[in-house]
Design a protein around this motif. Structure first.
Motif, PDB file in Angstrom:
ATOM      1  N   ASP A   4      -6.196  -4.751  11.411  1.00  0.00           N
ATOM      2  CA  ASP A   4      -4.737  -5.243  10.664  1.00  0.00           C
ATOM      3  C   ASP A   4      -4.810  -4.988   9.115  1.00  0.00           C
ATOM      4  N   THR A   5      -6.106  -4.499   8.564  1.00  0.00           N
ATOM      5  CA  THR A   5      -6.245  -4.087   7.257  1.00  0.00           C
ATOM      6  C   THR A   5      -4.821  -3.474   6.640  1.00  0.00           C
ATOM      7  N   ILE A   6      -4.434  -2.399   7.223  1.00  0.00           N
ATOM      8  CA  ILE A   6      -3.470  -1.700   6.556  1.00  0.00           C
ATOM      9  C   ILE A   6      -2.212  -1.958   7.152  1.00  0.00           C
ATOM     10  N   ARG A   7      -2.016  -3.207   7.676  1.00  0.00           N
ATOM     11  CA  ARG A   7      -0.503  -3.548   8.096  1.00  0.00           C
ATOM     12  C   ARG A   7       0.215  -3.914   6.860  1.00  0.00           C
ATOM     13  N   LEU A   8       1.619  -3.837   6.615  1.00  0.00           N
ATOM     14  CA  LEU A   8       2.231  -4.269   5.667  1.00  0.00           C
ATOM     15  C   LEU A   8       2.124  -5.487   5.150  1.00  0.00           C
ATOM     16  N   VAL A   9       1.818  -6.514   5.999  1.00  0.00           N
ATOM     17  CA  VAL A   9       1.714  -7.855   5.570  1.00  0.00           C
ATOM     18  C   VAL A   9       0.508  -8.153   4.702  1.00  0.00           C
ATOM     19  N   THR A  10      -0.387  -7.210   4.996  1.00  0.00           N
ATOM     20  CA  THR A  10      -1.719  -7.175   4.260  1.00  0.00           C
ATOM     21  C   THR A  10      -1.287  -6.721   2.861  1.00  0.00           C
ATOM     22  N   ILE A  11      -0.636  -5.497   2.660  1.00  0.00           N
ATOM     23  CA  ILE A  11      -0.207  -5.024   1.257  1.00  0.00           C
ATOM     24  C   ILE A  11       0.695  -6.119   0.500  1.00  0.00           C
ATOM     25  N   GLY A  12       1.342  -6.749   1.185  1.00  0.00           N
ATOM     26  CA  GLY A  12       2.270  -7.801   0.736  1.00  0.00           C
ATOM     27  C   GLY A  12       1.346  -8.887   0.268  1.00  0.00           C
ATOM     28  N   ARG A  13       0.500  -9.300   1.080  1.00  0.00           N
ATOM     29  CA  ARG A  13      -0.373 -10.219   0.335  1.00  0.00           C
ATOM     30  C   ARG A  13      -1.119  -9.812  -0.663  1.00  0.00           C
ATOM     31  N   ILE A  14      -1.633  -8.787  -0.752  1.00  0.00           N
ATOM     32  CA  ILE A  14      -2.082  -8.278  -2.127  1.00  0.00           C
ATOM     33  C   ILE A  14      -1.530  -7.975  -3.242  1.00  0.00           C
ATOM     34  N   ILE A  15       0.011  -7.561  -3.045  1.00  0.00           N
ATOM     35  CA  ILE A  15       1.007  -7.597  -4.212  1.00  0.00           C
ATOM     36  C   ILE A  15       1.111  -9.186  -4.591  1.00  0.00           C
ATOM     37  N   ARG A  16       1.300 -10.044  -3.637  1.00  0.00           N
ATOM     38  CA  ARG A  16       1.381 -11.727  -3.985  1.00  0.00           C
ATOM     39  C   ARG A  16       0.251 -12.173  -4.785  1.00  0.00           C
ATOM     40  N   ARG A  17      -1.034 -12.074  -4.390  1.00  0.00           N
ATOM     41  CA  ARG A  17      -2.205 -12.723  -5.042  1.00  0.00           C
ATOM     42  C   ARG A  17      -2.513 -11.759  -5.999  1.00  0.00           C
ATOM     43  N   ARG A  18      -2.494 -10.661  -6.087  1.00  0.00           N
ATOM     44  CA  ARG A  18      -2.905  -9.937  -7.262  1.00  0.00           C
ATOM     45  C   ARG A  18      -2.035  -9.161  -8.103  1.00  0.00           C
ATOM     46  N   TRP A  19      -0.713  -9.816  -8.372  1.00  0.00           N
ATOM     47  CA  TRP A  19       0.349  -9.274  -9.217  1.00  0.00           C
ATOM     48  C   TRP A  19       0.106  -9.202 -10.482  1.00  0.00           C
ATOM     49  N   ARG A  20      -0.989 -10.125 -10.933  1.00  0.00           N
ATOM     50  CA  ARG A  20      -1.186  -9.998 -12.261  1.00  0.00           C
ATOM     51  C   ARG A  20      -1.923  -8.718 -12.407  1.00  0.00           C
ATOM     52  N   LEU A  21      -2.915  -8.659 -11.908  1.00  0.00           N
ATOM     53  CA  LEU A  21      -3.922  -7.395 -11.952  1.00  0.00           C
ATOM     54  C   LEU A  21      -3.195  -6.115 -11.629  1.00  0.00           C
ATOM     55  N   LEU A  22      -2.477  -6.199 -10.769  1.00  0.00           N
ATOM     56  CA  LEU A  22      -1.426  -4.922 -10.371  1.00  0.00           C
ATOM     57  C   LEU A  22      -0.756  -4.518 -11.643  1.00  0.00           C
ATOM     58  N   THR A  23       0.102  -5.383 -12.300  1.00  0.00           N
ATOM     59  CA  THR A  23       0.752  -5.446 -13.357  1.00  0.00           C
ATOM     60  C   THR A  23       0.115  -4.857 -14.667  1.00  0.00           C
ATOM     61  N   ILE A  24      -1.205  -5.278 -14.659  1.00  0.00           N
ATOM     62  CA  ILE A  24      -1.838  -4.851 -15.955  1.00  0.00           C
ATOM     63  C   ILE A  24      -2.237  -3.806 -15.829  1.00  0.00           C
ATOM     64  N   LEU A  25      -2.678  -3.005 -14.496  1.00  0.00           N
ATOM     65  CA  LEU A  25      -3.292  -1.751 -14.247  1.00  0.00           C
ATOM     66  C   LEU A  25      -1.924  -0.670 -14.307  1.00  0.00           C
ATOM     67  N   ALA A  26      -0.758  -1.307 -13.831  1.00  0.00           N
ATOM     68  CA  ALA A  26       0.432  -0.300 -13.821  1.00  0.00           C
ATOM     69  C   ALA A  26       0.812  -0.021 -15.253  1.00  0.00           C
ATOM     70  N   VAL A  27       0.754  -1.249 -16.286  1.00  0.00           N
ATOM     71  CA  VAL A  27       0.807  -0.715 -17.855  1.00  0.00           C
ATOM     72  C   VAL A  27      -0.321   0.021 -18.237  1.00  0.00           C
ATOM     73  N   VAL A  28      -1.504  -0.246 -17.796  1.00  0.00           N
ATOM     74  CA  VAL A  28      -2.445   0.780 -18.338  1.00  0.00           C
ATOM     75  C   VAL A  28      -2.357   2.135 -17.782  1.00  0.00           C
TER      76      VAL A  28
END
Length: 465
Positions: A4-28
């Motif tokens: 179930d790792t690659i399910r969309l709910v897992t990707i949504g969980r990554i975005i919700r709990r790592r949104w700060r890190l993802l935002t910083i990496l997107a800016v980089v």
């Protein structure tokens, strides 16, 4: 992790709990894309169209596109443009040609300014038309051309002679005269059609008459990839790489999540599971360093690969779980004795559960007259990298408290070996799970606030992220 790792709910969980890190990496990534655009100057592309009259086969059109980008055409175009330091070989990567519908060859040119791109496209198109016409003239046999011209003159003379014969025929309306004039008209029509076919078959009359369909349009925008495209592409690339990195790390994780796996790694039985409210607690002194603050700032101090905590019942229901674990622990040991509560360093959930377990054991020593009371518990923190358990003294056994999905089989086996080296038998395992506490609290709250005095300080470092 499971499938179930690659399910969309897992990707949504990554975005919700790592949104700060993802935002910083997107800016980089956006900054990297912007820096890349500074290394490559902007480019502009435009195209000029060349019409090829007559009938052309597809392979002939492909041949013409190759001729349009040949070294001869590009060398003549470079000589005509007189650009400093630019030769025909330098233009090979800047000029392209392709066949379009309607026997049209589109010649595109790319340069660092709109004006130079327009000049390059127009000049290559003009040189292509000139070279193609010269190529047809050079390939035409003079003797064949003379014979063809002589044949055309003979056909014209024959047509005139037929006209004269038709005029001198019997002007009467006899059947013979009418048939004669009809046959002469058919012969003249056939000769005219033959002349037309000869004109169409003449390569010098059609395929050499290529026409440039006006000047190339001056480009108004940069050719892709533009600076904005590089910035957006860099941000999107870093964002996707971060998400893929999280999924890959989760797939490769060897942390144990099921109760049988954890019990097998520690070599003991599971006594039960307890709930820990997911309240924000004060950070320990060990978690107040610069790296810990950075981890909290970018949001990597919280595990993302565990499901969201479920809503728990009231405080009384959670206390029942702790009392049941204490009862099972009392049944496991032969007589009341002192036990070590071993908690892996960095497992904040397990540490809170162990403290609550000690508080419940002290507040409820004996639920029945036949019981001799709960064992005395003492919490110790054990490093999973170099596990060390205090030697056997007053305590004669160990109770391991940990949270699922935080430790590998090797780490848990190391804790079990450390307990065995210190002559402590692992009498049981307690799993702690994080739950979402309700806003309303029970009025008659038990002695949860009473923090037990720990004989050995809990020196956990790091977090469960």
């Amino acid at each position: 992790m499971n499938d179930d790792t690659i399910r969309l709910v897992t990707i949504g969980r990554i975005i919700r709990r790592r949104w700060r890190l993802l935002t910083i990496l997107a800016v980089v990534g956006a900054l990297v894309g912007y820096g890349t655009s500074l290394l490559f100057p902007p480019r502009y592309t435009t195209s000029a169209s060349v019409l090829l009259p007559g009938a052309w086969e597809e392979r002939e059109l492909l041949t013409q596109t190759e001729i349009a980008t040949s070294s001869v055409v590009l060398d003549h175009a470079a000589d005509t443009l007189h650009w400093t330091g630019i030769s025909g070989s330098d233009l090979r990567d800047e000029v392209g040609a392709k066949a379009a519908d309607g026997n049209i060859i589109k010649i595109s040119g790319t340069a660092d300014t709109p004006e130079r791109a327009q000049q390059l496209s127009d000049q290559v198109a003009q040189q292509f038309v000139t070279f193609a016409a010269r190529l047809v003239d050079d390939n035409t046999d003079p003797e064949e051309a003379a014979q063809l011209e002589e044949l055309q003159q003979m056909v014209v003379q024959t047509s005139r002679r037929i006209t004269d014969l038709a005029d001198s025929a019997d002007p009467g309306q006899t059947v013979e005269s009418v048939q004669t004039r009809t046959e002469l008209e058919k012969l003249r029509t056939s000769l005219q059609e033959a002349i037309t076919k000869l004109d169409q078959a003449d390569p010098a009359s059609n395929k050499a008459n290529m026409v440039v369909m006006g000047p190339a349009a001056r480009p108004t925008g940069e050719a892709p990839p533009t600076r904005m495209q590089l910035v957006v592409g860099g941000a999107l690339l870093f964002f996707l790489l971060a998400v893929i990195g999280h999924l890959t790390a989760a797939r490769m994780s060897r942390r144990l999540r099921t109760q049988p796996e954890i019990a097998a790694a520690l070599g003991s039985a599971l006594l039960g599971t307890v709930d820990v409210p997911g309240e924000r607690t004060a950070h320990r002194p060990e978690d107040r360093g610069p790296w810990a603050r950075i981890r909290r700032l970018i949001g990597v101090d919280v595990r993302w690969d565990i499901p969201a905590p479920q809503t728990s019942g009231d405080e009384a229901g959670r206390q029942i779980r702790y009392r049941r674990v204490c009862a099972r622990l009392r049944d496991e040991v032969s007589a009341p004795r002192r036990l070590l509560v071993v908690v892996p360093d960095g497992d904040e959930i397990a540490r809170r559960a162990a403290e609550q377990l000690v508080a419940v054991a002290e507040s409820d020593p004996s639920p029945s007259s036949s019981s001799e009371g709960h064992p005395m518990l003492r919490v110790v923190g054990v490093s999973v990298s170099r596990p060390m358990v205090p030697d056997r003294g007053d305590e004669s056994g160990a109770l391991v408290v940990l949270s699922a999905g935080s430790w590998t089989a090797g780490e848990l086996a190391g804790i079990a070996e450390a307990c065995a080296d210190a002559d402590h038998e692992v009498v049981g395992i307690v799993l702690a799970g994080l739950v979402q506490a309700r806003d309303t609290r029970s009025a008659g709250r038990p002695r949860e606030a009473a923090t037990p005095v720990l004989a050995v300080g809990y020196d956990a470092k790091g977090s469960s992220g």
